[in-house]
Design a protein around this motif. Structure first.
Motif, PDB file in Angstrom:
ATOM      1  N   LEU A 122      -9.057  -7.114   5.297  1.00  0.00           N
ATOM      2  CA  LEU A 122      -9.418  -7.599   3.964  1.00  0.00           C
ATOM      3  C   LEU A 122     -10.818  -8.199   3.972  1.00  0.00           C
ATOM      4  O   LEU A 122     -11.140  -9.049   4.807  1.00  0.00           O
ATOM      5  CB  LEU A 122      -8.418  -8.649   3.487  1.00  0.00           C
ATOM      6  CG  LEU A 122      -7.032  -8.147   3.088  1.00  0.00           C
ATOM      7  CD1 LEU A 122      -6.122  -9.337   2.825  1.00  0.00           C
ATOM      8  CD2 LEU A 122      -7.127  -7.279   1.844  1.00  0.00           C
ATOM      9  N   GLN A 123     -11.645  -7.773   3.047  1.00  0.00           N
ATOM     10  CA  GLN A 123     -12.954  -8.371   2.881  1.00  0.00           C
ATOM     11  C   GLN A 123     -12.824  -9.647   2.052  1.00  0.00           C
ATOM     12  O   GLN A 123     -11.806  -9.878   1.396  1.00  0.00           O
ATOM     13  CB  GLN A 123     -13.898  -7.394   2.179  1.00  0.00           C
ATOM     14  CG  GLN A 123     -14.102  -6.086   2.927  1.00  0.00           C
ATOM     15  CD  GLN A 123     -14.958  -5.114   2.159  1.00  0.00           C
ATOM     16  OE1 GLN A 123     -15.487  -5.421   1.091  1.00  0.00           O
ATOM     17  NE2 GLN A 123     -15.109  -3.911   2.696  1.00  0.00           N
TER      18      GLN A 123
ATOM     19  N   VAL B 195      -8.150  -1.578  -4.416  1.00  0.00           N
ATOM     20  CA  VAL B 195      -9.014  -0.441  -4.101  1.00  0.00           C
ATOM     21  C   VAL B 195      -9.347   0.383  -5.346  1.00  0.00           C
ATOM     22  O   VAL B 195     -10.307   1.143  -5.342  1.00  0.00           O
ATOM     23  CB  VAL B 195      -8.377   0.465  -3.037  1.00  0.00           C
ATOM     24  CG1 VAL B 195      -8.248  -0.266  -1.718  1.00  0.00           C
ATOM     25  CG2 VAL B 195      -7.022   0.999  -3.487  1.00  0.00           C
TER      26      VAL B 195
ATOM     27  N   GLU C  23      -8.098  -4.634  -1.293  1.00  0.00           N
ATOM     28  CA  GLU C  23      -9.374  -4.424  -0.625  1.00  0.00           C
ATOM     29  C   GLU C  23     -10.023  -5.731  -0.212  1.00  0.00           C
ATOM     30  O   GLU C  23     -10.660  -5.811   0.835  1.00  0.00           O
ATOM     31  CB  GLU C  23     -10.327  -3.659  -1.555  1.00  0.00           C
ATOM     32  CG  GLU C  23     -11.684  -3.348  -0.934  1.00  0.00           C
ATOM     33  CD  GLU C  23     -12.593  -2.634  -1.909  1.00  0.00           C
ATOM     34  OE1 GLU C  23     -13.071  -1.532  -1.586  1.00  0.00           O
ATOM     35  OE2 GLU C  23     -12.827  -3.198  -3.008  1.00  0.00           O
ATOM     36  N   SER C  24      -9.858  -6.770  -1.029  1.00  0.00           N
ATOM     37  CA  SER C  24     -10.565  -8.020  -0.758  1.00  0.00           C
ATOM     38  C   SER C  24      -9.850  -9.210  -1.363  1.00  0.00           C
ATOM     39  O   SER C  24      -9.043  -9.082  -2.283  1.00  0.00           O
ATOM     40  CB  SER C  24     -11.988  -7.948  -1.321  1.00  0.00           C
ATOM     41  OG  SER C  24     -11.958  -7.781  -2.738  1.00  0.00           O
TER      42      SER C  24
ATOM     43  N   ARG D 201       0.818  -1.213   0.000  1.00  0.00           N
ATOM     44  CA  ARG D 201       0.000   0.000   0.000  1.00  0.00           C
ATOM     45  C   ARG D 201       0.852   1.264   0.000  1.00  0.00           C
ATOM     46  O   ARG D 201       0.395   2.331  -0.405  1.00  0.00           O
ATOM     47  CB  ARG D 201      -0.962   0.002   1.183  1.00  0.00           C
ATOM     48  CG  ARG D 201      -0.284   0.015   2.534  1.00  0.00           C
ATOM     49  CD  ARG D 201      -1.298  -0.129   3.661  1.00  0.00           C
ATOM     50  NE  ARG D 201      -2.143   1.052   3.743  1.00  0.00           N
ATOM     51  CZ  ARG D 201      -3.476   1.021   3.701  1.00  0.00           C
ATOM     52  NH1 ARG D 201      -4.103  -0.134   3.562  1.00  0.00           N
ATOM     53  NH2 ARG D 201      -4.177   2.119   3.801  1.00  0.00           N
TER      54      ARG D 201
END
Length: 372
Positions: free
Chosen positions: A235-236, A214, A197-198, A43
């Protein structure tokens, strides 16, 4: 693969997190299969999270066999990288661990046993003369008598020394792992300033199908290594058809906590760079040398403030967090105190005064001696 988002790329493995743990994972994955396509997403920049802020101590004594193995494996990796000409700034100065109460002495004996069973060389037990030679500023005193008990104020003269321990530049270690991975494989990709994001999975069989970023794109993959540090649990988990079924994040027992340390002025005569790491759990402090002749002094609060990773901007405010037992307190240098959220100057001054009070109390109690 049926993922609804635009595909940014594909890989065999996606490593989320560009710190020491993520880079180590990429390094070992590349060694076991040089053809494996590995994408690392970070990130920010390589090693600028918790890795950059850590004290970098390589310590082999622990009550957890897995931590002992991790330390041993990392020390082995450092030697292997060195043979490849990759310098990670490792200083083999050893670690002196002191037990100041009977309870800690029993814990230390167990840690020594576990380490020796794992093949770690340990000097145990060592007496006060040997300890004073290793760390002249530390007065471990004489053993408390049975009549005096643990409340006598005397230090229990029980200590162990691990000569193979030391300290490392953590950012250089992360970079070293990346360089080592690229020596083994040409299919390593590092993406900085890229946030996950996931994790995308197939709900019918539970298999990983990709990582959602993202920016709305997806990296298709078959395996994911979650090495995102304090963001790891955020994290989703989404299905291939775009349905989020773990919107609250992965269930991981992790939280950011404040961590304090002082860095002294450079005084090589007082703090030679060959002095060992010193850990005194009873007094809740550790020290380690700096290469230029300074000393890092870490102090631990009884209950440290933990923060919410989603509101790190307020992390320096105790009202925004909660206290957790056994944590290690905010970063402090010789001028001002800093925590993970860069607390205001007023908060920093208050914190520095608090930690200075702890040092004076340790001096008064005989745990530390003034060393000039």
């Amino acid at each position: 693969m049926g993922v609804v988002r635009a595909c940014a790329a594909s890989a065999d493995v996606v490593v989320i997190g560009g710190g020491v743990i993520g880079m180590s994972a990429a390094y070992h994955l590349s060694r076991t299969d040089p053809t494996r396509r590995i994408t690392i997403i970070e990130r920010g920049q390589l090693g600028n999270g918790a890795t950059h802020k850590s004290a970098g101590m390589m310590v082999s004594l622990s009550g957890c066999p897995y931590k002992i193995r991790m330390a041993s494996d990392t020390l082995r990796d450092i030697k292997t990288l060195g043979r490849l000409g990759i310098d990670v700034g490792f200083h083999q100065v050893g670690t002196l661990r002191v037990a100041a109460t009977k309870q800690r002495a029993a814990e230390l004996a167990n840690e020594v046993r576990l380490a020796q069973e794992a093949g770690v060389e340990v000097e145990w037990p060592i007496d006060a003369v040997r300890a004073a030679y290793l760390a002249p500023y530390l007065d471990i005193g004489k053993p408390a008598t049975e009549a005096e008990g643990d409340d006598s104020g005397q230090m229990v003269a029980t200590a162990a020394f691990v000569p193979g321990d030391g300290w490392v530049d953590p950012t250089l270690l992360a970079q070293g792992y990346l360089h080592g991975a690229r020596r083994h494989s040409e299919t390593i990709e590092l993406r900085s300033n890229t946030a996950a994001e996931s994790v995308i999975s197939d709900r019918s069989n539970g298999r990983v199908r990709g990582v959602g970023l993202v920016d709305g794109t997806t990296i298709e993959c078959d395996s994911v290594v979650d090495a995102a540090g304090m963001w790891a649990g955020m994290l989703q988990v989404r299905s291939v058809d775009g349905v989020t079924y773990r919107g609250g994040g992965l269930s991981l027992p992790m939280t950011p906590t404040r961590s304090h340390y002082f860095i002294t002025h450079h005084e090589p005569k007082s703090f030679p760079p060959t002095m060992p790491n010193v850990i005194v759990p009873d007094a809740r402090f550790y020290t380690r040398p700096e290469a230029a002749g300074a000393m890092v002094i870490g102090l631990q609060e009884k209950e440290s403030i933990s923060g919410d990773v989603r509101t790190l901007g307020a992390f320096g405010n105790e009202a925004a967090g909660k206290r957790v037992g056994g944590g290690v307190g905010a970063k402090v240098d010789s001028v001002a105190a800093h925590d993970a959220a860069e607390a205001s100057s007023a908060e920093a001054e208050e914190l520095l005064l608090e930690m200075s009070g702890d040092i004076e109390r340790f001096l008064a109690d005989g745990v530390l001696e003034r060393y000039e």
